[in-house]
Motif scaffolding. Structure first.
Motif, short mmCIF file in Angstrom:
data_model
loop_
_atom_site.label_atom_id
_atom_site.label_comp_id
_atom_site.label_asym_id
_atom_site.label_seq_id
_atom_site.Cartn_x
_atom_site.Cartn_y
_atom_site.Cartn_z
N LYS A 184 97.94 7.28 67.81
CA LYS A 184 97.17 7.03 69.02
C LYS A 184 97.93 7.63 70.19
O LYS A 184 99.07 7.22 70.48
N LEU A 185 97.33 8.59 70.85
CA LEU A 185 97.93 9.20 72.03
C LEU A 185 97.28 8.62 73.28
O LEU A 185 96.06 8.52 73.37
N SER A 186 98.11 8.25 74.22
CA SER A 186 97.61 7.70 75.47
C SER A 186 96.91 8.78 76.29
O SER A 186 97.39 9.91 76.38
N THR A 187 95.79 8.42 76.89
CA THR A 187 95.08 9.33 77.79
C THR A 187 95.26 8.93 79.25
O THR A 187 94.52 9.40 80.11
N ASP A 188 96.21 8.06 79.50
CA ASP A 188 96.46 7.59 80.87
C ASP A 188 96.94 8.77 81.72
O ASP A 188 97.93 9.43 81.40
N PRO A 189 96.27 9.06 82.84
CA PRO A 189 96.70 10.18 83.69
C PRO A 189 98.08 9.96 84.31
O PRO A 189 98.74 10.92 84.70
N MET A 190 98.52 8.69 84.37
CA MET A 190 99.84 8.38 84.92
C MET A 190 100.85 8.09 83.81
O MET A 190 101.85 7.41 84.04
N PHE A 191 100.60 8.61 82.62
CA PHE A 191 101.43 8.27 81.46
C PHE A 191 102.90 8.60 81.72
O PHE A 191 103.78 7.76 81.50
N VAL A 192 103.19 9.80 82.17
CA VAL A 192 104.59 10.22 82.35
C VAL A 192 105.28 9.34 83.39
O VAL A 192 106.41 8.85 83.16
N ASP A 193 104.62 9.08 84.51
CA ASP A 193 105.23 8.26 85.56
C ASP A 193 105.49 6.84 85.07
O ASP A 193 106.54 6.25 85.36
N LYS A 194 104.55 6.28 84.33
CA LYS A 194 104.72 4.90 83.84
C LYS A 194 105.82 4.81 82.80
O LYS A 194 106.59 3.83 82.78
N VAL A 195 105.91 5.81 81.93
CA VAL A 195 106.99 5.80 80.93
C VAL A 195 108.35 5.86 81.63
O VAL A 195 109.28 5.12 81.29
N ARG A 196 108.49 6.74 82.60
CA ARG A 196 109.76 6.85 83.31
C ARG A 196 110.08 5.56 84.06
O ARG A 196 111.25 5.12 84.11
N ASP A 197 109.08 4.94 84.63
CA ASP A 197 109.29 3.70 85.38
C ASP A 197 109.79 2.58 84.47
O ASP A 197 110.80 1.93 84.75
N ILE A 198 109.10 2.37 83.34
CA ILE A 198 109.44 1.25 82.46
C ILE A 198 110.74 1.50 81.72
O ILE A 198 111.60 0.61 81.61
N VAL A 199 110.93 2.71 81.20
CA VAL A 199 112.17 3.01 80.50
C VAL A 199 113.35 2.91 81.46
O VAL A 199 114.45 2.48 81.08
N GLY A 200 113.14 3.27 82.72
CA GLY A 200 114.19 3.11 83.72
C GLY A 200 114.59 1.65 83.89
O GLY A 200 115.78 1.33 84.06
N LEU A 201 113.63 0.74 83.83
CA LEU A 201 113.95 -0.69 83.89
C LEU A 201 114.78 -1.12 82.68
O LEU A 201 115.69 -1.95 82.81
N PHE A 234 102.77 -1.78 85.05
CA PHE A 234 101.78 -1.70 83.99
C PHE A 234 102.16 -0.60 83.00
O PHE A 234 102.55 0.51 83.39
N THR A 235 102.01 -0.91 81.71
CA THR A 235 102.26 0.08 80.67
C THR A 235 101.11 1.08 80.62
O THR A 235 99.99 0.76 81.02
N PRO A 236 101.34 2.29 80.13
CA PRO A 236 100.22 3.22 79.96
C PRO A 236 99.20 2.66 78.98
O PRO A 236 99.53 1.89 78.08
N THR A 237 97.94 3.05 79.15
CA THR A 237 96.92 2.63 78.20
C THR A 237 97.25 3.17 76.81
O THR A 237 97.78 4.28 76.66
N SER A 238 96.94 2.37 75.79
CA SER A 238 97.19 2.75 74.39
C SER A 238 98.66 3.05 74.13
O SER A 238 99.00 3.95 73.37
N ALA A 239 99.55 2.30 74.79
CA ALA A 239 100.99 2.52 74.60
C ALA A 239 101.71 1.17 74.54
O ALA A 239 102.70 0.94 75.24
N SER A 240 101.22 0.28 73.70
CA SER A 240 101.83 -1.04 73.59
C SER A 240 103.24 -0.98 73.03
O SER A 240 104.03 -1.91 73.19
N TRP A 241 103.60 0.15 72.36
CA TRP A 241 104.94 0.28 71.79
C TRP A 241 106.03 0.25 72.84
O TRP A 241 107.21 0.00 72.52
#
Length: 361
Positions: free
Chosen positions: A146-163, A284-291
């Motif tokens: 399942k690949l996320s189609t969230d347009p803010m996917f990259v920003d959200k990943v960087r934000d959460i992984v940074g935490l 908020f996590t990206p859509t379809s990215a509960s992992w």
């Protein structure tokens, strides 16, 4: 130190296109694709040691295929004829099996088996098995993605992984989610206990006695979990849980909540409550990215150790069992260690997309 001078490796445009095609075509043998990648890298002027490290082979292997290509061009990348009995199946028939496996399905079925392919191609089942093994084909297997189609996917990943990797000072990072529809199940007959040489056994059928929902917040730093159960799964229950979080976190600490985009998390009531409390910050996590939400991993452990093999005759019994598990876990909590950077995550997703995208042969 100076070694033996290398013969120049210059590719024609036709050779470069053929080598690139060998690396991209799905039906190319992996060994041949590796050799093509080695030659392409050497043609760009890269050192043999660098190419070997990138392709995860020895430097001698790089020198071997570089020299074979210089001497024999593309034909030199093919395996040399071996001694023994002559082949009974030529390359054209092997190619036909591979193409048919990749580009078609049998009538009345979703995938090929060795028997159906052998019957369709007029070959033996053993021959089909050998061809499939040689080219890494496994039609009987299927995986999910399942690949996320969230347009803010990259920003959200960087934000959460940074935490996760560098949490802010004087703050608590909590991964929040709900595990809904947890069923209180009882077996129709008594379970048979574990015995020497015999596993624990239970009936395949069961009786339902209601469901409950567990709201949980995992402290990323300590592994401690704030949790409570509710019979319903609405924004009002989620608001009660937010108040529980507020009561359990020291007042001098900011609270960073990592949670998904579920509707109960974004109702006007929840938004007003969070806006009135500046120390709460939502990520908020990206859509379809509960992992990316660590509490999901804790839910998996809860299911494996406490829920899947248990029996409960009422929802109350189930909630008591979950509460006991929470107490045991929090008595000696252990945090999950997040080691992958945002760049590494994005790079792996990019490699996956490049590998599975359709390529014209």
């Amino acid at each position: 130190m100076s070694g033996r001078p290398k013969a120049p490796l210059v590719l024609t445009e036709a050779e470069r296109k053929e080598l690139v095609a060998l690396t991209l075509r799905r039906k190319t043998a992996q060994a041949l694709a590796l050799r093509a990648r080695i030659v392409l890298a050497c043609a760009q002027g890269e050192d043999s040691r660098v190419v070997a490290a990138r392709q995860r082979v020895s430097e001698q292997t790089v020198c071997k295929w570089r020299g074979r290509f210089v001497a024999q061009r593309v034909e030199g990348l093919l395996d040399a004829p071996r001694s023994g009995a002559p082949r009974s199946i030529d390359d054209a028939r092997v190619d036909a099996v591979i193409v048919r496996t990749l580009e078609s399905v049998p009538s009345g079925a979703t995938h090929w088996s060795t028997r159906t392919m052998a019957h369709a191609m007029g070959m033996s089942q053993t021959a089909i098995s050998r061809i499939w093994r040689a080219f890494g084909l496994q039609p009987h297997r299927q995986e999910t993605f399942k690949l996320s189609t969230d347009p803010m996917f990259v920003d959200k990943v960087r934000d959460i992984v940074g935490l996760y990797l560098d949490a802010p000072r004087r703050a608590m990072v909590l991964c929040v989610d709900e595990k809904s529809q947890i069923q209180a199940l009882d077996r129709t007959q008594p379970m048979l206990p574990l015995a020497p040489g015999m596993p624990e056994r239970r009936t395949h059928d069961y009786v339902r006695h209601g469901t409950t929902t567990l709201f949980a917040a995992l402290d990323v730093a300590t592994g401690r979990v704030i949790g409570e159960t509710h019979r319903r799964h609405r924004s009002s229950e989620f608001l009660k849980f937010l108040r529980t979080i507020e009561a359990n976190v020291p007042a001098e600490l900011d609270i960073h909540l990592v949670m998904d985009n579920y509707g109960t998390h974004k109702t006007p009531t929840i938004r007003r409550w969070l806006a009135a409390r500046p120390r709460f910050q939502v990520h908020f996590t990206p859509t379809s990215a509960s992992w990316i939400n660590q509490v999901e991993r804790w839910f998996a452990t809860l299911t494996e150790r406490c829920i899947r093999r248990s029996t409960h005759r009422s929802t109350l019994q189930l909630e008591q069992a979950i509460g006991e598990y929470l107490d045991v876990h929090n008595a000696a909590p252990r945090p999950f260690v997040w080691s992958k950077s945002a760049d590494a995550i994005l790079a792996s997703i990019e490699r996956f997309c490049n590998r599975v995208q359709p390529v014209e042969s």
